[in-house]
Write an enzyme that holds these catalytic residues in place. Sequence first.
Site, PDB file in Angstrom:
ATOM      1  N   GLU A 192       0.845  -1.212   0.000  1.00 17.60           N
ATOM      2  CA  GLU A 192       0.000   0.000   0.000  1.00 17.60           C
ATOM      3  C   GLU A 192       0.875   1.256   0.000  1.00 17.60           C
ATOM      4  OE1 GLU A 192      -3.087   0.984  -0.311  1.00 17.60           O
ATOM      5  OE2 GLU A 192      -3.676  -1.060  -0.760  1.00 17.60           O
TER       6      GLU A 192
HETATM    7  C1  LIG Z   1       2.857  -9.458  -0.031  1.00 12.47           C
HETATM    8  C2  LIG Z   1       2.656  -8.323  -0.962  1.00 12.47           C
HETATM    9  C3  LIG Z   1       1.369  -7.979  -1.352  1.00 12.47           C
HETATM   10  C4  LIG Z   1       1.169  -6.932  -2.261  1.00 12.47           C
HETATM   11  N1  LIG Z   1      -0.103  -6.658  -2.718  1.00 12.47           N
HETATM   12  C5  LIG Z   1      -0.252  -5.814  -3.772  1.00 12.47           C
HETATM   13  C6  LIG Z   1      -1.508  -5.684  -4.446  1.00 12.47           C
HETATM   14  O1  LIG Z   1      -2.514  -6.275  -4.041  1.00 12.47           O
HETATM   15  N2  LIG Z   1      -1.586  -4.896  -5.539  1.00 12.47           N
HETATM   16  C7  LIG Z   1      -0.505  -4.219  -6.016  1.00 12.47           C
HETATM   17  O2  LIG Z   1      -0.642  -3.538  -7.023  1.00 12.47           O
HETATM   18  N3  LIG Z   1       0.696  -4.298  -5.399  1.00 12.47           N
HETATM   19  C8  LIG Z   1       0.855  -5.090  -4.300  1.00 12.47           C
HETATM   20  N4  LIG Z   1       2.067  -5.213  -3.686  1.00 12.47           N
HETATM   21  C9  LIG Z   1       3.173  -4.414  -4.170  1.00 12.47           C
HETATM   22  C10 LIG Z   1       3.601  -3.332  -3.179  1.00 12.47           C
HETATM   23  O3  LIG Z   1       2.630  -2.332  -3.100  1.00 12.47           O
HETATM   24  C11 LIG Z   1       4.990  -2.830  -3.634  1.00 12.47           C
HETATM   25  O4  LIG Z   1       5.907  -3.875  -3.347  1.00 12.47           O
HETATM   26  C12 LIG Z   1       5.391  -1.556  -2.939  1.00 12.47           C
HETATM   27  O5  LIG Z   1       4.573  -0.490  -3.345  1.00 12.47           O
HETATM   28  C13 LIG Z   1       6.854  -1.183  -3.219  1.00 12.47           C
HETATM   29  O6  LIG Z   1       7.211  -1.315  -4.569  1.00 12.47           O
HETATM   30  P1  LIG Z   1       8.507  -2.166  -4.954  1.00 12.47           P
HETATM   31  O7  LIG Z   1       8.418  -3.464  -4.270  1.00 12.47           O
HETATM   32  O8  LIG Z   1       8.664  -2.147  -6.413  1.00 12.47           O
HETATM   33  O9  LIG Z   1       9.710  -1.363  -4.272  1.00 12.47           O
HETATM   34  P2  LIG Z   1      10.491  -0.128  -4.902  1.00 12.47           P
HETATM   35  O10 LIG Z   1       9.522   0.863  -5.436  1.00 12.47           O
HETATM   36  O11 LIG Z   1      11.538  -0.640  -5.795  1.00 12.47           O
HETATM   37  O12 LIG Z   1      11.168   0.506  -3.605  1.00 12.47           O
HETATM   38  C14 LIG Z   1      12.371  -0.004  -3.009  1.00 12.47           C
HETATM   39  C15 LIG Z   1      12.792   0.933  -1.875  1.00 12.47           C
HETATM   40  O13 LIG Z   1      13.077   2.238  -2.409  1.00 12.47           O
HETATM   41  C16 LIG Z   1      12.303   3.224  -1.747  1.00 12.47           C
HETATM   42  N5  LIG Z   1      11.905   4.266  -2.707  1.00 12.47           N
HETATM   43  C17 LIG Z   1      11.395   4.106  -3.942  1.00 12.47           C
HETATM   44  N6  LIG Z   1      11.181   5.304  -4.515  1.00 12.47           N
HETATM   45  C18 LIG Z   1      11.532   6.249  -3.627  1.00 12.47           C
HETATM   46  C19 LIG Z   1      11.538   7.684  -3.597  1.00 12.47           C
HETATM   47  N7  LIG Z   1      11.083   8.406  -4.623  1.00 12.47           N
HETATM   48  N8  LIG Z   1      11.981   8.309  -2.496  1.00 12.47           N
HETATM   49  C20 LIG Z   1      12.417   7.618  -1.425  1.00 12.47           C
HETATM   50  N9  LIG Z   1      12.434   6.266  -1.379  1.00 12.47           N
HETATM   51  C21 LIG Z   1      12.005   5.590  -2.455  1.00 12.47           C
HETATM   52  C22 LIG Z   1      11.088   2.477  -1.196  1.00 12.47           C
HETATM   53  O14 LIG Z   1      10.513   3.140  -0.075  1.00 12.47           O
HETATM   54  C23 LIG Z   1      11.717   1.132  -0.816  1.00 12.47           C
HETATM   55  O15 LIG Z   1      12.310   1.230   0.451  1.00 12.47           O
HETATM   56  C24 LIG Z   1       2.287  -6.206  -2.738  1.00 12.47           C
HETATM   57  C25 LIG Z   1       3.572  -6.544  -2.310  1.00 12.47           C
HETATM   58  C26 LIG Z   1       3.769  -7.593  -1.457  1.00 12.47           C
HETATM   59  C27 LIG Z   1       5.179  -7.959  -1.069  1.00 12.47           C
END
Ligand SMILES: Cc1cc2nc3c(=O)[nH]c(=O)nc-3n(C[C@H](O)[C@H](O)[C@H](O)COP(=O)(O)OP(=O)(O)OC[C@H]3O[C@@H](n4cnc5c(N)ncnc54)[C@H](O)[C@@H]3O)c2cc1C
Length: 586
Positions: free
Chosen positions: A437
């Site tokens: 989220e």
């Molecule tokens: C169990 C699980 C259930 C999920 N359920 C859903 C779902 O139902 N629907 C859906 O669409 N998604 C879902 N997700 C996805 C989830 O919302 C994303 O994993 C999350 O938003 C982070 O994206 P990412 O994993 O690509 O991390 P990234 O975006 O790659 O981020 C990696 C790190 O970099 C930091 N970061 C990134 N950009 C910035 C910035 N501009 N400034 C500062 N810090 C930054 C982040 O805070 C994080 O610490 C789920 C994920 C999991 C693991």
Amino acid sequence: MTYQAPLQDMQFVLMDVFKAPQQWQQMPALAESIDADTALAILEEGAKISGELLAPINRQGDEQGVQLEQGQVITPDGFKQAYQTYAESGWAGFGGAPEFGGMGMPKSLGVLFEEMCYSANNSFSLYPSLTAGAALCILSHGSHAQKQTYLPKLYSGEWAGAMDMTEPQSGSDLSGVRTKAEPQQDGSYKISGTKIFITGGDQDLTENVVHLVLARLPDAPAGSRGLSLFIVPKHLPNDDGSVGERNGVNVGALEHKMGIKASATCVMHYEEATGFLLGKANRGLVAMFTMMNYERLSISLQGIGCAEMGYQMAANYAKERNQGKGASQATTANSDPIVVHGDVRRMLLTIAAMTEPSRALAVMTGMALDKAKFATDGKKEAEQMVNLLVPLCKAFFTDLGLESTVHAQQVFGGHGFIRETGVEQLVRDVRIAQIYEGTNGIQALDLLARKVLPNDAAALKALQAQALEVTAVVAPEHKAWAEQVDAAFNRLIDAAITIKNSDNKADAVNAAAVDYLHAMGYATYGYLWLKMLNALPQSEQSEQFKQRKSAIAGFYFGRMMPRFDAHLVSALAPTDLTMSLDNELF
Ligand SMILES: Cc1cc2nc3c(=O)[nH]c(=O)nc-3n(C[C@H](O)[C@H](O)[C@H](O)COP(=O)(O)OP(=O)(O)OC[C@H]3O[C@@H](n4cnc5c(N)ncnc54)[C@H](O)[C@@H]3O)c2cc1C
């Protein structure tokens, strides 16, 4: 150990602290459907559902996890029956619009039920939570025909919802979403692409899954302004509302996870799946954001729910486990229960001192959501408050949720690391709430950059004004705490101005945001503890209840509130301390 919903604490917050029934009476859409007696009956029923239906299948859900068999997700034993009972009892449509079969209940009450569900069973709770979010999105942005087709089925629990945004290359930054939507002659679209991490992407609890998919039209502008939202059902609905032909949306794989093992986290493939535009073209993110405030508040409750469950487990254990001799509280026995030891008490009190104001803030935010939706006046102010509080709730409750469950695990000593006690499952299950989220880092950025800094911190000043009304009327013995809270809000506003005026503002905001959010959290909890203390004398709760609350409040101001200073000082540290190290040297 079974879960016991903290009904007294919940009633106190709802009835004595926020006087919810009086507030509901002033909102015409709620005045007829909910009053104090109904709310209390709902909480009692919620306590039964969570304690007797959801908690008993929690452990086995974790042990068995979900399975993928011939493209179909199979949930653990007991989930299907529990879901049926849950849906038949009307909980799936709890906050839904009555004109489409929902119960129209306020979010300020719903947050307490959701907390109970997360305490009892994190994995189970995610299925209805996503469904409620999808229904809200369709209610807010769908055509009348879409509402008629989907809402009654989602509210009855016959169908479930899923939110399909994330792709391998596009997580926090959704501007990189590549899933495509090709317009068709009949007004529908063919959706093609792959999404990852989709919660409830498939399951065997419901006969249909309604996916809300972010995708890009052929002529769409680049970036997040070119995203549209589509309804992509697993089975296309027939005209009579029954489930029809299987759509081209399939589970590619299930993720193997650290926790919430009974929640299906799916890789989803769309192979020219039939989709229907929801809302306006290229306005998909705006539509998604409607459900975000609700969903984020719901996920924040996962933090509180786990903290509460951890507290119950640890407090029971601390009263039963004998080790060492106490000091002032020593008994004549050879060894005393560990609850006599100062450090064990510190851990238990830390959880309690954080959980209680979290619950109060959840009800306050739920009430602001209710006002934004149902009030006849003051809607705009309520909306501003929701926008300010939701990222705070999401990040602060879930950070504290993890801290609390780790304290609870520590109270168990080595036994907390062993599966049998169940406390380690809580630590694993709550961890994801800090990530999905929108990560807590992204929530903090949203809070500071978009909610606090604009308009000379007008939204934060509105929260400060609410706090001032409370700190102005505290009992004489709480005056020093009220001064601490007043000073904290003034310092938060000064800090916002300092950060806004930084030379390298974007880096300054990014580097400071998480500490700023935590400082704001501790200031807000100070205000809410005083609000609870102010409500105690008139409350009909027992003397024991009042003594307990006062003791925990004292612990909060003496041992938790000092964290405010540490976080604010850290937020104001020179940005160079964070930014100067060369990337290659990490
Ligand atoms: C169990 C699980 C259930 C999920 N359920 C859903 C779902 O139902 N629907 C859906 O669409 N998604 C879902 N997700 C996805 C989830 O919302 C994303 O994993 C999350 O938003 C982070 O994206 P990412 O994993 O690509 O991390 P990234 O975006 O790659 O981020 C990696 C790190 O970099 C930091 N970061 C990134 N950009 C910035 C910035 N501009 N400034 C500062 N810090 C930054 C982040 O805070 C994080 O610490 C789920 C994920 C999991 C693991």
